[in-house]
Design a protein around this motif. Sequence first.
Motif, mmCIF file in Angstrom:
data_model
loop_
_atom_site.group_PDB
_atom_site.id
_atom_site.type_symbol
_atom_site.label_atom_id
_atom_site.label_comp_id
_atom_site.label_asym_id
_atom_site.label_seq_id
_atom_site.Cartn_x
_atom_site.Cartn_y
_atom_site.Cartn_z
ATOM 1 N N CYS A 92 0.856 -1.194 0.000
ATOM 2 C CA CYS A 92 0.000 0.000 0.000
ATOM 3 C C CYS A 92 0.889 1.239 0.000
ATOM 4 C CB CYS A 92 -0.898 -0.026 1.233
ATOM 5 S SG CYS A 92 -1.857 1.482 1.451
ATOM 6 N N CYS A 95 0.160 3.066 3.750
ATOM 7 C CA CYS A 95 0.552 2.457 5.032
ATOM 8 C C CYS A 95 1.715 1.479 4.889
ATOM 9 C CB CYS A 95 -0.648 1.792 5.700
ATOM 10 S SG CYS A 95 -1.171 0.267 4.892
ATOM 11 N N HIS A 123 -4.838 0.677 -0.178
ATOM 12 C CA HIS A 123 -6.058 0.170 0.453
ATOM 13 C C HIS A 123 -7.190 1.168 0.251
ATOM 14 C CE1 HIS A 123 -3.214 -2.094 3.263
ATOM 15 N NE2 HIS A 123 -3.965 -3.039 2.751
ATOM 16 N N CYS A 126 -7.103 3.618 2.959
ATOM 17 C CA CYS A 126 -5.941 4.519 3.031
ATOM 18 C C CYS A 126 -5.998 5.611 1.971
ATOM 19 C CB CYS A 126 -4.657 3.721 2.848
ATOM 20 S SG CYS A 126 -4.299 2.585 4.199
#
Length: 160
Positions: A92, A95, A123, A126
């Motif tokens: 990701c 993150c 994500h 995210c």
Amino acid sequence: MRQELLTWFAREGLLLQSVTANPEDPEHDEIKVTVRAPIVALGRGREDFRECPDPVRFGYPESCLELMTLEDLHWFILRWFEGAVAAGRARCFVCNKVLDNGPEQPWDAVFVSADWHCWLVVHFDCKRYLGRDLKGRNPFEVELREPELFDLRLTEREDQ
Ligand SMILES: [Zn+2]
């Protein structure tokens, strides 16, 4: 990158240009123009940036670019990312966790068109932080590697 793919990006208006003067040699006003095609990011780390995968290297016919639209390319890049996630190689962008194809933390491929011209994966949860994490980074500073030949299931669309 094949000239055909570069030309295709030019046609779609997706080449980025960076113009810099050479400060070490002020007597010659030499200007360096760097042209760059869109890139893909398997994560946010230094070693995660790749040249755009070429559909021809994944079994598309040589002439495929004549017919391809940007939407077709988005679809192809998404398949490439699915292959990367299946191989445990994609993180990701926000993150930095390794992505998987399970239902718990779904992800999405995003094409950042402003300034960057870069596909990346993130994500769903995210995504809202993505703007923050792209800020202040220069796409011309990232080092590019050859894209991996992940195992793609390119016929999936016909199966559905
Ligand atoms: Zn995330």
